[in-house]
Scaffold this motif. Sequence first.
Motif, PDB file in Angstrom:
ATOM      1  N   ALA A 218      63.995  31.078  89.346  1.00 37.39           N
ATOM      2  CA  ALA A 218      64.119  31.615  90.699  1.00 37.39           C
ATOM      3  C   ALA A 218      62.794  32.088  91.292  1.00 37.39           C
ATOM      4  O   ALA A 218      62.760  32.467  92.466  1.00 37.39           O
ATOM      5  CB  ALA A 218      65.122  32.776  90.698  1.00 37.39           C
ATOM      6  N   PHE A 219      61.704  32.053  90.522  1.00 36.96           N
ATOM      7  CA  PHE A 219      60.416  32.434  91.114  1.00 36.96           C
ATOM      8  C   PHE A 219      59.646  31.227  91.647  1.00 36.96           C
ATOM      9  O   PHE A 219      58.501  31.355  92.063  1.00 36.96           O
ATOM     10  CB  PHE A 219      59.543  33.243  90.140  1.00 36.96           C
ATOM     11  CG  PHE A 219      59.556  32.774  88.719  1.00 36.96           C
ATOM     12  CD1 PHE A 219      58.950  31.599  88.341  1.00 36.96           C
ATOM     13  CD2 PHE A 219      60.180  33.547  87.748  1.00 36.96           C
ATOM     14  CE1 PHE A 219      58.948  31.193  87.026  1.00 36.96           C
ATOM     15  CE2 PHE A 219      60.183  33.148  86.423  1.00 36.96           C
ATOM     16  CZ  PHE A 219      59.563  31.958  86.058  1.00 36.96           C
ATOM     17  N   TRP A 220      60.257  30.017  91.634  1.00 37.65           N
ATOM     18  CA  TRP A 220      59.685  28.833  92.264  1.00 37.65           C
ATOM     19  C   TRP A 220      60.693  28.232  93.241  1.00 37.65           C
ATOM     20  O   TRP A 220      61.908  28.366  93.057  1.00 37.65           O
ATOM     21  CB  TRP A 220      59.342  27.749  91.234  1.00 37.65           C
ATOM     22  CG  TRP A 220      58.470  28.165  90.115  1.00 37.65           C
ATOM     23  CD1 TRP A 220      57.404  29.017  90.143  1.00 37.65           C
ATOM     24  CD2 TRP A 220      58.590  27.752  88.747  1.00 37.65           C
ATOM     25  NE1 TRP A 220      56.854  29.151  88.909  1.00 37.65           N
ATOM     26  CE2 TRP A 220      57.556  28.382  88.022  1.00 37.65           C
ATOM     27  CE3 TRP A 220      59.458  26.892  88.074  1.00 37.65           C
ATOM     28  CZ2 TRP A 220      57.386  28.193  86.649  1.00 37.65           C
ATOM     29  CZ3 TRP A 220      59.285  26.692  86.713  1.00 37.65           C
ATOM     30  CH2 TRP A 220      58.253  27.337  86.017  1.00 37.65           C
ATOM     31  N   PRO A 221      60.220  27.522  94.250  1.00 36.34           N
ATOM     32  CA  PRO A 221      61.135  26.785  95.115  1.00 36.34           C
ATOM     33  C   PRO A 221      61.829  25.679  94.319  1.00 36.34           C
ATOM     34  O   PRO A 221      61.272  25.134  93.361  1.00 36.34           O
ATOM     35  CB  PRO A 221      60.209  26.183  96.185  1.00 36.34           C
ATOM     36  CG  PRO A 221      58.930  26.951  96.086  1.00 36.34           C
ATOM     37  CD  PRO A 221      58.816  27.402  94.674  1.00 36.34           C
ATOM     38  N   ARG A 274      53.002  32.089  87.568  1.00 38.64           N
ATOM     39  CA  ARG A 274      53.694  33.280  87.084  1.00 38.64           C
ATOM     40  C   ARG A 274      53.990  33.210  85.579  1.00 38.64           C
ATOM     41  O   ARG A 274      54.611  34.112  85.033  1.00 38.64           O
ATOM     42  CB  ARG A 274      55.000  33.549  87.857  1.00 38.64           C
ATOM     43  CG  ARG A 274      55.575  34.959  87.640  1.00 38.64           C
ATOM     44  CD  ARG A 274      56.824  35.182  88.475  1.00 38.64           C
ATOM     45  NE  ARG A 274      57.584  36.350  88.028  1.00 38.64           N
ATOM     46  CZ  ARG A 274      57.403  37.599  88.437  1.00 38.64           C
ATOM     47  NH1 ARG A 274      56.460  37.864  89.318  1.00 38.64           N
ATOM     48  NH2 ARG A 274      58.159  38.589  87.974  1.00 38.64           N
ATOM     49  N   VAL A 275      53.533  32.181  84.892  1.00 36.79           N
ATOM     50  CA  VAL A 275      53.849  32.057  83.474  1.00 36.79           C
ATOM     51  C   VAL A 275      52.562  32.129  82.654  1.00 36.79           C
ATOM     52  O   VAL A 275      52.153  33.200  82.232  1.00 36.79           O
ATOM     53  CB  VAL A 275      54.649  30.770  83.184  1.00 36.79           C
ATOM     54  CG1 VAL A 275      55.034  30.717  81.704  1.00 36.79           C
ATOM     55  CG2 VAL A 275      55.911  30.720  84.042  1.00 36.79           C
ATOM     56  N   LEU A 282      58.634  34.292  80.265  1.00 37.20           N
ATOM     57  CA  LEU A 282      58.254  32.928  79.912  1.00 37.20           C
ATOM     58  C   LEU A 282      56.789  32.810  79.516  1.00 37.20           C
ATOM     59  O   LEU A 282      56.372  31.781  78.980  1.00 37.20           O
ATOM     60  CB  LEU A 282      58.549  31.972  81.068  1.00 37.20           C
ATOM     61  CG  LEU A 282      60.024  31.705  81.390  1.00 37.20           C
ATOM     62  CD1 LEU A 282      60.153  30.685  82.519  1.00 37.20           C
ATOM     63  CD2 LEU A 282      60.766  31.206  80.160  1.00 37.20           C
ATOM     64  N   SER A 283      56.012  33.857  79.745  1.00 38.78           N
ATOM     65  CA  SER A 283      54.592  33.840  79.396  1.00 38.78           C
ATOM     66  C   SER A 283      54.378  34.034  77.896  1.00 38.78           C
ATOM     67  O   SER A 283      53.647  33.269  77.251  1.00 38.78           O
ATOM     68  CB  SER A 283      53.845  34.947  80.152  1.00 38.78           C
ATOM     69  OG  SER A 283      54.127  34.928  81.521  1.00 38.78           O
ATOM     70  N   ASN A 284      55.002  35.074  77.350  1.00 33.50           N
ATOM     71  CA  ASN A 284      54.752  35.492  75.967  1.00 33.50           C
ATOM     72  C   ASN A 284      55.839  35.079  74.986  1.00 33.50           C
ATOM     73  O   ASN A 284      55.597  35.045  73.773  1.00 33.50           O
ATOM     74  CB  ASN A 284      54.588  37.013  75.906  1.00 33.50           C
ATOM     75  CG  ASN A 284      53.416  37.515  76.716  1.00 33.50           C
ATOM     76  OD1 ASN A 284      53.472  37.562  77.941  1.00 33.50           O
ATOM     77  ND2 ASN A 284      52.341  37.895  76.054  1.00 33.50           N
TER      78      ASN A 284
END
Length: 528
Positions: A218-221, A274-275, A282-284
Motif C-alpha cells: 500500500a505504500f506504492w501505486p 521505502r524498503v 520489508l527492509s530488515n
Amino acid sequence: MLIKKNLNKFLLFLFILPLACQTREEEPKRPNILFAIADDLSYPHMGAYGTDWINTPGFDRVANDGLLFTRAYTPNAKCSPSRSIILTGRNSWQLEEAANHVPFFPSKFLSHVEVLGENGYFTGFTGKGWAPGNAGERNGEPRRLTGPRFSDLVLDPPTDQISRVDYAGNFKTFLDEKPEEEPFYFWYGSTEPHRAYEFGSGVALGGKSLDMIDQVPAFWPDNDSVRNDLLDYAFETEYFDRHLMDMLEELERRGELDNTLVIVTADNGMPFPRVKGQAYELSNHLPLAIMWGKGIENPGRVIDDFVNFTDFSPTFLELAEIHPDSSGMAIMSGKSLVPIFNTDASGKTDPSRSRVLIGKERHDIGRPDDQGYPIRGIVTEEYTYIQNFETNRWPAGNPETGYLNTDGSPTKTVILNQRRVEGEEHFWNLSFGKRAAEELYDRQKDPLCLNNLALHPEYQNIKDNLAEQMVNQLKEQDDPRMFGNGDIFDDYEYAQESQRDFYTRFMEGESFNTGWVNDSDYEKDFEE
C-alpha cells in the motif's frame, strides 16, 4: 581366582573396544558450510512462505528438509553493513567504519571466513562477497573476507542485467579443488535480484502475468509499471534460486549434502522505494532457511524465534569447534543457532529470542558534508519502534541529488512523476519525505508500518518502554550514538575517493557516474 578376574576384564575390553571405535567413527565430522546470500530480497518472497508469484524450489527444499525461519532480521538494511554484521557477529554500530556503506573495513575485526580458513576449512566464494568497500590488507596481502574468489566461469544469462558469473559452475570448480579430507566453507553471493532489471522480463521470459500479484504494498501505486517491476524482481529471484538448486544437486551427487550446513538468506530488503536502505518491515525482515541432514533434529520445522544476522558467526565457530576466545574475533553480540538445531520443537523455542535491534548510519552518497541518516530501532513480536536522530535530513537522500539511497526503478519513477505532474504527494511522502523523531507501529494490525502511533497518548507507555529497552541494550553494546559520539559515523571517509564530498562537487557542476539511479531521479529545482 586372580587369573579368572583378569581374563574377564580382558574379555570385557575386547567387547567394548569395537563399540567405542564404532562410536568414534559415527561422530559427525565438522560440517561443510554453504552460505547462499541473495542481493536485495525481502521476506516473505519465497515459495515456502506462500508467495505464489515466485517459484523457488531450491529455497523450498532447504526449508522442507531443514528449518524455515519466520523472524530473521538484519540489523542494517544495506549491502556493506549487513554483510559486515554477518561476517563478524557484531551489530553495525559496533563496527566503527564498517557501520557505513562503502567503508574501509577495520583491520581489528576478523571475519568468520578468515578464521575458518586458518582452522582447517577450505574457503572460497563466487559472485558478490563483502562489498562494496575496501577490505584492506592483512599480513601484507589483500584481505579475503569471504575467502578466495571463484568467479572465472561465465555463461550467457537470460537478460543483459543478470550477472554473467556461472555461480553453480564455479562452485563445482571449488569442490574439485578442495582437498579430500578438509571441510569447506563456500559463500554463494548472487548479485540477483539487485537492480537493474530488464523491464518486462518477468512476463516475457518468466511466463508470469500481472494478475499473479495478489496485492501491491500500500505504500506504492498499483499500476502496470509497478506490477511489471515486481515480476522482474521475481524473475531475478528465481535465477538466484536456480543456481542454489544446482548446488544442492551437486552436493548430493558427491555424497556431501547430508553433512553440509546450508543457509539461504539475503543481505537486505528488495530494491524498491521505502524498503532497501530504510528501517521498516520489508527492509530488515529477510527470508531464511537452514538445512543440515546430519545435524538438525526433526527437520521440516517452522521457527518463530527472532534470529539476528549477528547469530551466524557464533554458529559457524561452534560447529567448527573453534572457541570464540581463541578465534581472534572481537566479542560477538549474536548467539549460536545450534540450540535451535538440537531441539525438536517448532514455533518459539527460546524465550530470550523475543526482539532484535535495527539501525543505520551512512548509506549512499548525496547529502551535504557526507552526512548519513542515523536511525536506531527495536522490533518485537507486536511492535516496531524507531528513533530518527536527524529529522532535518532527507531519509532517502536529497531530492536535488536524486534520492541516491533508493535505486532507480519504474516504481521510483512512477512515484516521483505522480508528485511532479499530478501533485500527488501521498506515495512520495511515504518513500522520500522527512520523518518524525519517533515512529511506532503495531505490526499485528499494520504489518507494512504505515500508521505511526508514536504521538497517540494511549501508546505512550508502550513507546517509552520500547525506547528504554532499546537504549539500555545499545548502551550495553557501547553504541557511540548512545554516548553523544554519533557524529563519528559521518566523519569516516568513503572508501571510494570519487564519492567523497559528492554533494558539494555535484552542486558545483562536476559530473559523476551514479548509474544505480536514473537521470530523471534528480530534482534540481525541488521546492519543499
